[in-house]
Design a protein around this motif. Structure first.
Motif, short mmCIF file in Angstrom:
data_model
loop_
_atom_site.label_atom_id
_atom_site.label_comp_id
_atom_site.label_asym_id
_atom_site.label_seq_id
_atom_site.Cartn_x
_atom_site.Cartn_y
_atom_site.Cartn_z
N LEU A 16 -0.12 4.68 21.15
CA LEU A 16 -0.91 4.73 19.97
C LEU A 16 -0.01 4.70 18.90
N THR A 17 -0.15 3.81 17.72
CA THR A 17 0.30 4.58 16.21
C THR A 17 -0.49 5.22 15.24
N TRP A 18 0.00 6.06 14.82
CA TRP A 18 -0.67 7.04 13.30
C TRP A 18 -0.22 6.36 12.11
N ILE A 19 -0.75 6.44 10.89
CA ILE A 19 0.03 5.90 9.93
C ILE A 19 -0.93 6.91 9.39
N GLY A 20 0.16 7.46 7.77
CA GLY A 20 -0.77 8.95 7.65
C GLY A 20 -1.60 8.01 6.27
N SER A 21 -2.01 8.73 5.17
CA SER A 21 -2.84 8.71 4.02
C SER A 21 -1.86 8.62 2.90
N ARG A 22 -1.68 7.76 1.78
CA ARG A 22 -0.52 7.45 1.21
C ARG A 22 -1.38 7.36 -0.72
N ASP A 23 -1.05 7.74 -1.69
CA ASP A 23 -1.73 7.47 -2.96
C ASP A 23 0.00 6.52 -3.38
N LEU A 24 -1.08 4.85 -3.82
CA LEU A 24 -0.54 4.26 -3.87
C LEU A 24 0.27 4.11 -5.64
N LYS A 25 -0.61 4.93 -6.32
CA LYS A 25 0.09 5.25 -7.71
C LYS A 25 1.55 5.04 -7.96
N PRO A 26 1.76 5.99 -7.47
CA PRO A 26 3.75 5.90 -8.05
C PRO A 26 4.30 4.29 -7.49
N TYR A 27 3.79 3.73 -6.10
CA TYR A 27 4.23 2.48 -5.81
C TYR A 27 3.84 1.00 -7.31
N GLY A 28 3.45 1.58 -7.89
CA GLY A 28 2.65 0.61 -8.97
C GLY A 28 1.68 -0.38 -8.45
N TYR A 29 0.78 0.27 -8.03
CA TYR A 29 -0.76 -0.56 -7.81
C TYR A 29 -1.86 -0.09 -7.67
N THR A 30 -1.05 0.67 -9.64
CA THR A 30 -2.38 1.11 -10.46
C THR A 30 -2.93 -0.22 -10.80
N ASP A 31 -1.97 -1.46 -11.06
CA ASP A 31 -2.35 -2.78 -11.88
C ASP A 31 -2.99 -3.24 -11.50
N SER A 32 -4.23 -3.10 -10.27
CA SER A 32 -4.62 -4.19 -9.20
C SER A 32 -5.70 -4.57 -9.47
N PHE A 33 -6.71 -5.37 -9.35
CA PHE A 33 -7.74 -5.52 -9.34
C PHE A 33 -8.39 -7.12 -8.95
N ASN A 34 -9.44 -6.74 -8.59
CA ASN A 34 -9.74 -8.07 -7.72
C ASN A 34 -10.61 -9.19 -8.31
N VAL A 35 -10.52 -8.95 -9.77
CA VAL A 35 -11.80 -9.55 -11.08
C VAL A 35 -11.05 -10.31 -11.96
N TRP A 36 -11.55 -11.45 -12.47
CA TRP A 36 -10.66 -11.78 -13.05
C TRP A 36 -11.45 -13.61 -13.47
N ASP A 37 -12.27 -13.34 -15.02
CA ASP A 37 -13.28 -14.25 -15.27
C ASP A 37 -12.46 -15.21 -16.25
N GLY A 38 -10.99 -15.13 -16.83
CA GLY A 38 -10.28 -15.97 -17.38
C GLY A 38 -9.40 -15.02 -19.06
N THR A 39 -10.47 -13.85 -18.88
CA THR A 39 -9.50 -13.35 -20.11
C THR A 39 -9.77 -11.69 -19.47
N THR A 40 -10.38 -10.90 -18.99
CA THR A 40 -10.57 -9.48 -18.43
C THR A 40 -10.12 -9.18 -16.89
N ALA A 41 -9.92 -8.58 -17.12
CA ALA A 41 -9.74 -7.59 -14.95
C ALA A 41 -10.46 -7.47 -15.03
N SER A 42 -11.29 -6.94 -13.67
CA SER A 42 -12.00 -5.79 -14.03
C SER A 42 -11.88 -5.12 -11.97
N ASP A 43 -12.56 -4.88 -11.28
CA ASP A 43 -13.22 -3.73 -10.49
C ASP A 43 -12.08 -3.74 -9.84
#
Length: 618
Positions: free
Chosen positions: A514-541
């Protein structure tokens, strides 16, 4: 794993980035700076005896570039004539076959070990959008170890090995061809511009195909001289070719590595054992990359590196309970980024690296160890960590070796039924090199002008509850400075716990982890600039900036059939936990750039397999 579509591996210990870990083979640093990425994934477990792990810089006298630590892969030592065969198949196109043959001459002076392994794991597209979260990986490896005693005082060891691996990632194989030229590379990649929906772009937009071939050899001569002095001389060489296709770019490299070492192990009285040696290393990389439509190509990744060193170590038994090991190593290293700057040998530096290890036996089975040391490394592995930066080119603006200091303490208890160790390690890295894409016109290798620190706290315990039942548990906690997190490409594990249970009785054997991985704050790793949607001009979600804690379970059940045959069945990730069920690793940045690095959880779900092992002994 550092890249979902290309399956790049980052083997790391001590919490530092994978490129700061040195891999030894039977104590020999035959592995070059680029080996720890795709080359390591082709290593075979066939013929493996054990794996030794040492944390911290200066962990090995013969591998001073091990800033984070050393992984030493030790092959089995033949003791009899035998043949071992293992074959397994499973879902998601899993296949694995391995062979190990060992032999010993009638006079006991000759030994041979031959091993081979072929394996395959299919692509994994959990969300069914036509882009895999984990690639198809195939590997083939073979090795031959020959040892011969020449009289009573001399021995020759020869090791030869070949590795071949292929990784196919990006579009799923059944959708590879039907979309070719559908959008001519200009339209949206996903339906409604959403990475969670069907992929509709051209395959080359995500297609990654990596082929790696490697050959290596080691020759070691050991001689016993008068006065019980032991002379060991080692020569090693490796050649690695990678021919790869990354989306719209082609990347090829030829890496050559040569190593030599000779040392004397000298008993100096009743309480001292001295080791003195010299070593030399030379490495070169010639790489070529070009854009998809640039048929001429251009050579731009090119370097040469050489180093020469000398080392001295004294192991002093100062007291029946106290052992002190002090060592120092001197090295001169020259690195030439050929053609990338106007200067030859941009790095030409001499370094002195001390190391100290103190072992104190409190009582029978209870031991304390205090260690400290320094290490250095040439900043070269960005060639593979960034795939040579493909067709875009890069510049070099670094003139310093990366240097580190480590200190640690460990307390171990070993009894007939209980084994445990708790430890703490602190490492500081100075002059870390990284790729800067913000302050230069093209990506540039620069020196980070602040120190980065990593702390590791861990503990393991194993207890033999019954003759048939063993339980073991472990916990690791890594403390990274936010500045260091910002230099990582992928969010690192910060807390990890394991519980392992082995039960064996009446020809049955059950292993579970059994392997358990703890929760993490991803912001310091640069994960804040990540979006699900790009409509050709703007990133969202925007994607989640906090990774949840999760657990996985591996299970294997074996049954002996007769004396020489065993059948088994097992499951990896038994309860099918997969990041894509929560969140795709694919993302757009706020400028519409597409990547696959939003990774915090498993990228393969449940894999079920079954197999058979057979052993033959005359």
């Amino acid at each position: 794993t550092g890249c979902s579509m290309c399956g790049m591996r980052r083997v790391q210990i001590n919490g530092l980035k994978g490129e700061y870990t040195t891999v030894l083979m039977d104590g020999v640093p035959v592995n070059s700076t680029v080996f720890g990425y795709y080359g390591f994934g082709a290593l075979s477990t066939a013929g493996l005896g054990r794996v030794e792990i040492a944390r911290g810089s200066g962990a090995s006298l013969i591998a001073p570039e091990a800033i984070g630590g050393v992984i030493n892969i030790v092959t089995k030592k033949p003791k009899s004539n035998s043949i071992f065969f293992d074959a397994a198949v499973g879902d998601h196109d899993y296949k694995n076959m391995s062979f190990v043959g060992s032999g010993v001459t009638s006079d006991g002076k000759g030994r041979v070990l031959a091993a081979a392994q072929a394996s395959r794991r299919g692509q994994w597209d959990q969300d069914g959008n036509g882009v895999n979260e984990n690639p198809r990986v195939e590997s083939l490896s073979a090795s031959l170890n020959i040892s011969r005693d020449l009289g009573d005082n001399n021995n020759l060891d020869l090791r030869l090995a070949v590795f071949d691996s292929e990784t196919f990632g990006g579009p799923t194989e059944d959708s590879l061809f039907y979309t070719i030229n559908r959008n001519e590379g200009l339209g949206p990649l996903f339906q409604d511009g959403d990475v969670r929906k069907q992929y509709i772009g051209d395959p080359f937009e995500t297609y990654e195909h990596i082929n790696t071939d490697r050959q290596e050899g080691t020759l070691r001569w050991t001689a016993l001289l008068p006065g019980n002095i032991n002379l060991v001389t080692t020569l090693a060489a490796a050649r690695q070719v990678q021919d790869s296709y990354y989306e719209a770019g082609d990347y090829y490299h030829l890496n050559k590595y040569h190593y030599g070492d000779t040392k004397l192990n000298i008993p100096a009285g009743d309480n001292h054992f001295v080791t003195a040696g010299v070593s030399a290393r030379q490495e070169s990389l010639r790489a070529q990359s070009y854009a998809f439509f640039d048929v001429l190509g251009r050579t731009k990744d090119d370097y040469g590196m050489s180093s020469m060193g000398a080392y001295l170590q004294d192991v002093w038994q100062a007291h029946p309970k106290l052992e002190i090991s002090g060592a120092v190593r001197f090295d001169n290293m020259a690195v030439d980024f050929k053609g990338l700057t106007g200067k030859q040998d941009e790095i030409d530096d001499s370094v002195v690296m001390p190391r100290l290890h103190i072992k104190w036996t409190h009582a029978k089975g209870l031991v304390s160890r205090i260690s400290g040391g320094m290490g250095y490394r040439a900043p070269l592995t960005f060639f593979e960590s960034d795939h040579g930066l493909i067709e875009d080119g890069f510049a070099v603006n670094v003139t310093e070796l990366e240097k580190s200091q480590s200190a640690g303490y460990a307390l171990s208890l070993d009894t007939p039924r209980l084994t445990s160790t708790v430890s703490y390690n602190h490492t500081t890295v100075k002059d870390m090199a990284y790729i800067n894409t913000d302050d230069f016109a093209i990506p540039t290798l620069v020196t980070y002008n602040e120190n980065v620190n990593v702390q590791t706290i861990d503990g393991v315990i194993g207890y033999q509850v019954l003759p048939s039942l063993n339980i073991a548990a472990g916990y690791e906690h890594f403390v990274f400075s936010d500045k260091y997190k910002g230099l990582m490409a992928i969010a690192s594990v910060e807390d990890r716990a394991r519980l392992m249970v082995n039960f064996g009785k009446n020809k049955w054997d059950i292993d579970s982890t059994l392997t358990w991985i703890g929760s993490r704050d991803l912001k310091p790793y640069g994960y804040t600039d990540s979006f699900n949607v790009w409509d050709g001009t703007t990133a969202s979600d925007p994607k989640e900036s906090n990774a949840p804690a999760y657990a996985t379970v591996d299970l294997k059940i074996s049954r002996a059939i007769g004396k020489d045959t065993k059948l088994y069945i097992g499951a990896k990730n038994l309860f099918d936990y997969h990041q894509a069920d929560k969140e795709s690793p694919l993302f757009y940045d706020d400028a519409g750039g597409y990547d696959v690095g939003h990774i915090w959880g498993p990228l393969r779900g449940r894999e079920i397999y079954a197999g058979m092992q057979m052993r033959f002994q005359p």
